[in-house]
Design a protein around this motif. Structure first.
Motif, PDB file in Angstrom:
ATOM      1  N   GLU A 238       0.914  -1.277   0.118  1.00 40.70           N
ATOM      2  CA  GLU A 238      -0.150  -0.032  -0.006  1.00 40.70           C
ATOM      3  C   GLU A 238       0.936   1.235   0.057  1.00 40.70           C
ATOM      4  OE1 GLU A 238      -2.631  -0.357   3.325  1.00 40.70           O
ATOM      5  OE2 GLU A 238      -3.294  -2.279   2.752  1.00 40.70           O
ATOM      6  N   PRO A 239       0.203   2.360  -0.503  1.00 43.36           N
ATOM      7  CA  PRO A 239       0.984   3.494  -0.592  1.00 43.36           C
ATOM      8  C   PRO A 239       1.464   4.028   0.618  1.00 43.36           C
ATOM      9  CG  PRO A 239      -1.091   4.006  -0.975  1.00 43.36           C
ATOM     10  CD  PRO A 239      -1.043   2.674  -1.371  1.00 43.36           C
ATOM     11  N   VAL A 240       2.466   4.535   0.890  1.00 43.97           N
ATOM     12  CA  VAL A 240       3.209   5.139   2.245  1.00 43.97           C
ATOM     13  C   VAL A 240       3.289   6.657   2.147  1.00 43.97           C
ATOM     14  CG1 VAL A 240       4.880   5.254   4.152  1.00 43.97           C
ATOM     15  CG2 VAL A 240       4.199   2.956   2.792  1.00 43.97           C
ATOM     16  N   SER A 241       2.834   7.286   3.271  1.00 46.79           N
ATOM     17  CA  SER A 241       2.841   8.685   3.323  1.00 46.79           C
ATOM     18  C   SER A 241       3.537   9.407   4.622  1.00 46.79           C
ATOM     19  CB  SER A 241       1.607   9.493   3.168  1.00 46.79           C
ATOM     20  OG  SER A 241       0.709   9.169   4.244  1.00 46.79           O
ATOM     21  N   LEU A 242       3.968  10.564   4.356  1.00 48.21           N
ATOM     22  CA  LEU A 242       4.720  11.383   5.742  1.00 48.21           C
ATOM     23  C   LEU A 242       3.837  12.405   5.899  1.00 48.21           C
ATOM     24  CD1 LEU A 242       8.577  11.460   4.441  1.00 48.21           C
ATOM     25  CD2 LEU A 242       7.373   9.907   5.946  1.00 48.21           C
ATOM     26  N   LEU A 243       3.262  12.338   7.150  1.00 46.89           N
ATOM     27  CA  LEU A 243       2.314  13.394   7.689  1.00 46.89           C
ATOM     28  C   LEU A 243       2.854  14.244   8.595  1.00 46.89           C
ATOM     29  CD1 LEU A 243      -1.003  11.303   7.733  1.00 46.89           C
ATOM     30  CD2 LEU A 243      -0.104  12.700   5.792  1.00 46.89           C
TER      31      LEU A 243
ATOM     32  N   VAL B 151       4.201  12.877  -3.899  1.00 46.35           N
ATOM     33  CA  VAL B 151       3.032  13.646  -4.011  1.00 46.35           C
ATOM     34  C   VAL B 151       3.060  14.559  -2.975  1.00 46.35           C
ATOM     35  CG1 VAL B 151       0.355  13.721  -3.826  1.00 46.35           C
ATOM     36  CG2 VAL B 151       1.538  11.730  -4.742  1.00 46.35           C
ATOM     37  N   ASP B 152       3.129  15.952  -3.347  1.00 48.59           N
ATOM     38  CA  ASP B 152       3.388  16.946  -2.338  1.00 48.59           C
ATOM     39  C   ASP B 152       1.977  17.535  -1.913  1.00 48.59           C
ATOM     40  OD1 ASP B 152       4.329  19.106  -1.127  1.00 48.59           O
ATOM     41  OD2 ASP B 152       4.853  20.372  -2.743  1.00 48.59           O
ATOM     42  N   GLY B 153       1.661  17.340  -0.579  1.00 53.48           N
ATOM     43  CA  GLY B 153       0.440  17.676   0.027  1.00 53.48           C
ATOM     44  C   GLY B 153       0.762  18.634   1.213  1.00 53.48           C
ATOM     45  N   LEU B 154       2.004  19.340   1.329  1.00 47.56           N
ATOM     46  CA  LEU B 154       2.089  20.104   2.193  1.00 47.56           C
ATOM     47  C   LEU B 154       1.798  21.618   1.927  1.00 47.56           C
ATOM     48  CD1 LEU B 154       6.141  19.498   2.673  1.00 47.56           C
ATOM     49  CD2 LEU B 154       4.120  18.686   4.228  1.00 47.56           C
TER      50      LEU B 154
ATOM     51  N   THR C 136      10.626  13.880  -9.581  1.00 44.42           N
ATOM     52  CA  THR C 136       9.169  14.099 -10.045  1.00 44.42           C
ATOM     53  C   THR C 136       8.404  14.422  -8.949  1.00 44.42           C
ATOM     54  OG1 THR C 136       9.465  12.463 -11.711  1.00 44.42           O
ATOM     55  CG2 THR C 136       7.343  13.354 -11.518  1.00 44.42           C
ATOM     56  N   VAL C 137       7.661  15.487  -8.773  1.00 41.04           N
ATOM     57  CA  VAL C 137       6.816  16.054  -7.670  1.00 41.04           C
ATOM     58  C   VAL C 137       5.561  16.333  -8.126  1.00 41.04           C
ATOM     59  CG1 VAL C 137       6.390  17.649  -5.846  1.00 41.04           C
ATOM     60  CG2 VAL C 137       8.733  16.948  -6.300  1.00 41.04           C
ATOM     61  N   VAL C 138       4.516  15.636  -7.818  1.00 40.26           N
ATOM     62  CA  VAL C 138       3.256  15.653  -8.445  1.00 40.26           C
ATOM     63  C   VAL C 138       2.305  16.314  -7.574  1.00 40.26           C
ATOM     64  CG1 VAL C 138       3.644  14.022 -10.156  1.00 40.26           C
ATOM     65  CG2 VAL C 138       2.495  13.456  -8.064  1.00 40.26           C
ATOM     66  N   GLY C 139       1.002  16.799  -7.782  1.00 45.41           N
ATOM     67  CA  GLY C 139       0.214  17.071  -6.991  1.00 45.41           C
ATOM     68  C   GLY C 139      -0.880  15.989  -6.268  1.00 45.41           C
TER      69      GLY C 139
ATOM     70  N   GLY D 225       6.317   0.058 -12.329  1.00 42.04           N
ATOM     71  CA  GLY D 225       7.671   0.201 -11.740  1.00 42.04           C
ATOM     72  C   GLY D 225       7.988   1.329 -11.071  1.00 42.04           C
ATOM     73  N   GLU D 226       7.249   2.359 -11.025  1.00 40.00           N
ATOM     74  CA  GLU D 226       7.603   3.628 -10.315  1.00 40.00           C
ATOM     75  C   GLU D 226       7.088   3.542  -8.913  1.00 40.00           C
ATOM     76  OE1 GLU D 226       6.788   8.437 -11.041  1.00 40.00           O
ATOM     77  OE2 GLU D 226       5.272   7.001 -11.745  1.00 40.00           O
ATOM     78  N   VAL D 227       7.818   4.042  -7.974  1.00 37.39           N
ATOM     79  CA  VAL D 227       7.672   4.058  -6.644  1.00 37.39           C
ATOM     80  C   VAL D 227       7.205   5.492  -6.351  1.00 37.39           C
ATOM     81  CG1 VAL D 227       8.474   3.699  -4.172  1.00 37.39           C
ATOM     82  CG2 VAL D 227       9.462   2.334  -6.003  1.00 37.39           C
ATOM     83  N   ARG D 228       5.950   5.411  -5.485  1.00 40.44           N
ATOM     84  CA  ARG D 228       5.377   6.948  -5.413  1.00 40.44           C
ATOM     85  C   ARG D 228       4.869   7.053  -3.652  1.00 40.44           C
ATOM     86  NH1 ARG D 228       0.703   9.325  -8.550  1.00 40.44           N
ATOM     87  NH2 ARG D 228       2.470   9.650 -10.345  1.00 40.44           N
ATOM     88  N   PHE D 229       5.299   7.911  -3.076  1.00 41.33           N
ATOM     89  CA  PHE D 229       4.800   8.162  -1.590  1.00 41.33           C
ATOM     90  C   PHE D 229       4.569   9.558  -1.522  1.00 41.33           C
ATOM     91  CE2 PHE D 229       9.388   9.269  -1.643  1.00 41.33           C
ATOM     92  CZ  PHE D 229       9.396  10.295  -0.883  1.00 41.33           C
ATOM     93  N   GLY D 230       3.851   9.901  -0.824  1.00 39.77           N
ATOM     94  CA  GLY D 230       2.973  11.395  -0.495  1.00 39.77           C
ATOM     95  C   GLY D 230       3.721  11.781   0.962  1.00 39.77           C
ATOM     96  N   VAL D 231       3.478  13.199   1.036  1.00 38.46           N
ATOM     97  CA  VAL D 231       3.800  13.965   2.030  1.00 38.46           C
ATOM     98  C   VAL D 231       2.713  14.813   2.354  1.00 38.46           C
ATOM     99  CG1 VAL D 231       5.644  15.633   2.976  1.00 38.46           C
ATOM    100  CG2 VAL D 231       6.208  13.878   1.283  1.00 38.46           C
ATOM    101  N   GLY D 232       2.297  14.990   3.398  1.00 37.88           N
ATOM    102  CA  GLY D 232       0.979  15.792   3.525  1.00 37.88           C
ATOM    103  C   GLY D 232       1.208  16.237   5.153  1.00 37.88           C
ATOM    104  N   SER D 233       0.119  17.077   5.536  1.00 37.76           N
ATOM    105  CA  SER D 233      -0.095  17.660   6.900  1.00 37.76           C
ATOM    106  C   SER D 233      -1.186  17.171   7.627  1.00 37.76           C
ATOM    107  CB  SER D 233       0.201  19.393   6.598  1.00 37.76           C
ATOM    108  OG  SER D 233      -0.125  19.751   7.975  1.00 37.76           O
ATOM    109  N   VAL D 234      -1.163  17.303   8.876  1.00 35.20           N
ATOM    110  CA  VAL D 234      -2.148  17.141   9.756  1.00 35.20           C
ATOM    111  C   VAL D 234      -2.517  17.983  10.590  1.00 35.20           C
ATOM    112  CG1 VAL D 234      -2.377  14.375   9.788  1.00 35.20           C
ATOM    113  CG2 VAL D 234      -0.751  15.506  11.332  1.00 35.20           C
TER     114      VAL D 234
END
Length: 505
Positions: free
Chosen positions: A326-331, A359-362, A378-381, A390-399
């Motif tokens: 499953e995708p992992v994110s940093l919050l 994925v930039d959610g900051l 590569t930074v996407v919305g 084959g591409e690894v993606r993780f997200g960065v967001g805020s709580v």
């Protein structure tokens, strides 16, 4: 097989945790150190800008007729009160030939009883010479008034004794006249009358002699009291040292400012209720603290230790991202710059083995416009299409407050919280834990930013979900050669944090 469960007794949380209070106050050292410095500067400025007026001091020895060894100081306090009267002030002004009002002059001097018989007079003036002249006039006026009161009291007492003696003499004359006019009769009655007259004459004679002696003693004791009341320390100007006064006032201001700053910091820490210890952060978020990173590194050894901790954290997160189905994110919570740096380090580690996108959610797209972002990253919305094969993606967001909780699942269903110690309140940490649980987002752990260096509490939840950033709760998706399908262990969702101690029990 019977399974037995044992419940441990729950202990109510203390109303005030002393360790938490000390840590919170220490973290607010900028506040109380600033107030202490402000108090020091104000004290020094007061000493320089508001110097004390020229002052003269004189000491007067005061003799009292009622002096007793065990006197608690009532007599000298009476003298101090008499010094603050318009009669003394008016006499001093007359000797100075001043037209100042006695009421105004009384504000410029004060008396202090040093002992039962020693009075100190402090007088201020426009200059040292005027202050000394005022002190001399005031001391002389007090001595003259005290001597006058002693003489008046002695004269009044002597006059009363002499008047009593004169009345007794008149009565004695009448008794002598009665004895001289007595009839030479014999008999018991005449003898008794004669004896009573002679006894009365002897008594009156003794009383007359006693009153005369007492009147003489009253006059004799007066000169001793008058001679005992005198100025023993001539008026002199008090020298004020500006450096000493500035140092004293600065020290007083420093202490007052420090006390005020500590009080404000303590009250603010109690009212804010912001967890700063690992134990409290883990308990409020329902997830264990997996690592700590300082907010800034000052020394060389500290920078080396921080670099090693970042490398270990990056390697652990990279294993979690690669090994998770499953995708992992940093919050982040209160530390968007630190979360952006961790995301860049993680992206660099993942890019070494294949394509990666973030994925930039900051708030404010901090990662997109970060100065350390490599050009090939590569930074996407949040509305970007799914990652290519084959591409690894993780997200960065805020709580942080104002977060759209429903959008966090698009960043990742497994999250690592990056929390700054002392930023969010306990209520908000509970809110974050509940919202993540409702969105069915698994919390792998907490990265604590800017922890207290003296914190020795345990940030591991032994009775919570046994999750870790390496993904022990699941096996990575594998291709089964015999069955041709992927198998994985169902994820463990974030533990729901109770709203109160009663619900926890």
């Amino acid at each position: 097989m019977t399974m037995s469960t044992t419940t441990e007794p729950t202990h109510a949380a203390p109303l005030l945790d002393l360790q938490t209070l000390v840590v919170s106050v220490r973290r607010r050292r900028r506040l109380w150190s600033s107030l202490a410095l402000l108090g020091l500067l104000i004290g020094a400025a007061v000493a320089v800008l508001l110097p004390p007026p020229p002052t003269a001091v004189a000491k007067v020895l005061v003799a009292h007729q009622q002096d007793q060894p065990n006197d608690p100081g009532t007599l000298i306090r009476t003298d101090v009160a008499l010094l603050q009267t318009t009669r003394i002030a008016e006499q001093a002004l007359k000797s100075l030939k001043s037209s100042e009002k006695p009421e105004d002059f009384m504000k410029d001097y004060a008396g202090t009883g040093l002992t039962n018989n020693l009075l100190q007079i402090d007088v201020t003036g426009a200059g040292d010479a005027q202050a000394v002249a005022r002190a001399k006039a005031l001391a002389d006026a007090f001595v003259a008034d005290h001597v006058r009161r002693i003489r008046e009291a002695a004269e009044a007492e002597s006059k009363a004794l002499l008047d009593q003696r004169d009345r007794l003499r008149e009565e004695l004359d009448q008794v002598n006249k009665a004895i001289g006019n007595g009839t030479p009769e014999s008999g018991p009655k005449a003898s008794a009358n004669t004896e009573s007259l002679f006894a009365r004459r002897a008594e009156l004679t003794a009383r007359i002699t006693d009153f005369g002696q007492r009147a003489a003693e009253a006059r004799v004791g007066t000169p001793q009291l008058i001679a005992g009341t005198q100025v023993v320390d001539a008026p002199r100007a008090v020298r004020h040292s500006l450096p000493r006064a500035a140092a004293t006032d600065a020290a007083i201001g420093l202490v007052l400012g420090l006390v005020l700053g500590l009080a404000v910091a303590a009250v603010g820490a109690v009212v804010a209720d912001r967890p700063v210890l690992r134990r409290e952060v883990a308990a409020n978020l329902g997830a264990s603290v997996i690592t700590e990173l300082p907010r800034r590194s000052a020394g060389r050894l500290q920078r080396r230790g921080t670099r090693g901790a970042r490398e270990r954290l990056t390697a652990s997160l990279a294993r979690s991202v690669r090994g998770s189905a499953e995708p992992v994110s940093l919050l982040e919570l209160g530390c968007a710059p630190a979360a952006a740096l961790i995301a860049l380090d993680l992206a660099a580690a993942l890019a070494a083995q294949g394509p990666v996108s973030v994925v930039d959610g900051l708030p404010g797209l901090r990662l997109t416009h970060h100065r350390r972002r490599p050009a090939e990253l590569t930074v996407v919305g949040e509305d970007a299409p799914a990652a290519a094969g084959g591409e690894v993606r993780f997200g960065v967001g805020s709580v942080s407050p104002g977060t759209a909780w429903a959008d966090l699942r698009y960043l990742g269903t497994r999250a690592v919280l990056v929390v700054r110690a002392g930023h969010g309140s306990a209520a908000w940490l509970h809110t974050v834990a509940r919202q993540l649980a409702e969105q069915r987002i698994t919390v792998l752990g907490v990265v604590l930013i800017d922890p207290d260096p003296r914190d020795r509490t345990d940030g591991t939840l032994w009775d919570g979900p046994r999750t870790a950033p390496r993904g022990q709760n699941e096996r990575p998706a594998r291709e089964d050669s015999t069955r041709g399908r992927q198998t994985e262990r169902p994820p463990a969702w974030a533990a729901r944090v109770p709203d109160s101690d009663q619900e926890a029990r």
